[in-house]
Design an enzyme around this catalytic site. Structure first.
Site, short mmCIF file in Angstrom:
data_model
loop_
_atom_site.label_atom_id
_atom_site.label_comp_id
_atom_site.label_asym_id
_atom_site.label_seq_id
_atom_site.Cartn_x
_atom_site.Cartn_y
_atom_site.Cartn_z
N LEU A 139 40.59 48.35 38.99
CA LEU A 139 41.43 47.36 38.29
C LEU A 139 42.67 48.00 37.67
O LEU A 139 42.59 49.10 37.10
CB LEU A 139 40.58 46.74 37.18
CG LEU A 139 41.23 45.72 36.27
CD1 LEU A 139 41.36 44.40 36.99
CD2 LEU A 139 40.42 45.55 35.01
N HIS A 140 43.81 47.34 37.78
CA HIS A 140 45.01 47.80 37.08
C HIS A 140 45.90 46.60 36.78
O HIS A 140 46.14 45.76 37.63
CB HIS A 140 45.76 48.86 37.90
CG HIS A 140 45.96 48.50 39.34
ND1 HIS A 140 44.96 48.60 40.29
CD2 HIS A 140 47.04 48.03 39.99
CE1 HIS A 140 45.43 48.22 41.47
NE2 HIS A 140 46.68 47.86 41.32
N GLN A 141 46.39 46.58 35.55
CA GLN A 141 47.29 45.52 35.11
C GLN A 141 48.73 45.99 35.24
O GLN A 141 49.11 47.03 34.69
CB GLN A 141 46.99 45.19 33.64
CG GLN A 141 48.09 44.50 32.89
CD GLN A 141 47.83 43.01 32.73
OE1 GLN A 141 47.56 42.30 33.69
NE2 GLN A 141 47.88 42.54 31.51
#
Ligand SMILES: [Zn+2]
Length: 208
Positions: free
Chosen positions: A167-169
């Site tokens: 996950l990465h924003q």
């Protein structure tokens, strides 16, 4: 019009033997060959050569499996901030420059844990990821004064996640007029600042 502009507008202008580029550019010009020696068909187009993009296009950086051992987001925190382009480290998440930015200062907020889906974050990770996103906006605003931001997470490869397993924003600063013709016609972004300078400026402001 500048002489450079006149040259750019003239499709028949080619580099001749006595027509070297400006030595003020600091290049070693001894290897440059004149265009006369090569087959060529003049046309109206300028060429922007971007061989460094081949690393991205060829997928050389892309992990072969989706496990933590091959994952760049798991590997980054084990390196120094400078080496990994990390801007700030929290308890459960960290902020890192995207190696392939849409704009200068394009940050990714990642949990240290190798989880793919937003619903897998613990409450502590969820809160810190949100706080880091807010802080990233404040820091980028202070450093480079963008007109706006795009924030978001691509969940799954079909949704555009380059590294779907971790996950990465995205925190992408936007400037009026930053979407010029290059990304549209050539899938190319012109980036005026190098990674090390951007990381240093953001890290300094983050820890001020
Ligand atoms: Zn990972």
């Amino acid at each position: 019009m500048t002489s450079e502009g006149e040259q750019a507008a003239d499709p028949d202008h080619h580099l001749g033997a006595g027509d070297r580029p400006d030595p003020a550019l600091g290049m070693d010009l001894s290897d440059i060959e004149a265009a006369e020696g090569f087959p060529r068909v003049p046309d109206a187009f300028q060429r922007l050569w971007t061989p460094h993009r081949m690393v991205y296009i060829g997928g050389q950086d892309k992990p072969k499996d989706s496990g933590p051992a091959e994952c760049p987001f798991c590997a980054a925190p084990k390196k120094s901030d400078e080496e990994a382009l990390i801007v700030a480290r929290g308890e459960t998440v960290y902020a890192v420059l995207n190696l392939y930015p849409y704009n200068p200062g394009h940050l990714l907020i990642c949990p240290y844990r190798h989880v793919a889906d937003y619903t897998e974050l613990t409450p502590a990770e969820t809160v810190e990821l949100a706080e880091f996103t807010q802080k990233a906006m404040e820091v980028i605003r202070a450093v480079s004064g963008p007109d706006g931001f795009n924030l978001g997470m691509n969940q799954g490869e079909v949704a555009g996640a380059g590294i779907a397993a971790h996950l990465h924003q995205h925190v992408v600063p936007r400037w009026s007029g930053d979407a010029n013709f290059l990304p549209i016609v050539a899938q190319t972004k012109a980036l005026p600042q190098v990674h090390a300078d951007v990381r240093a400026a953001l890290s300094k402001e983050w820890n001020r």
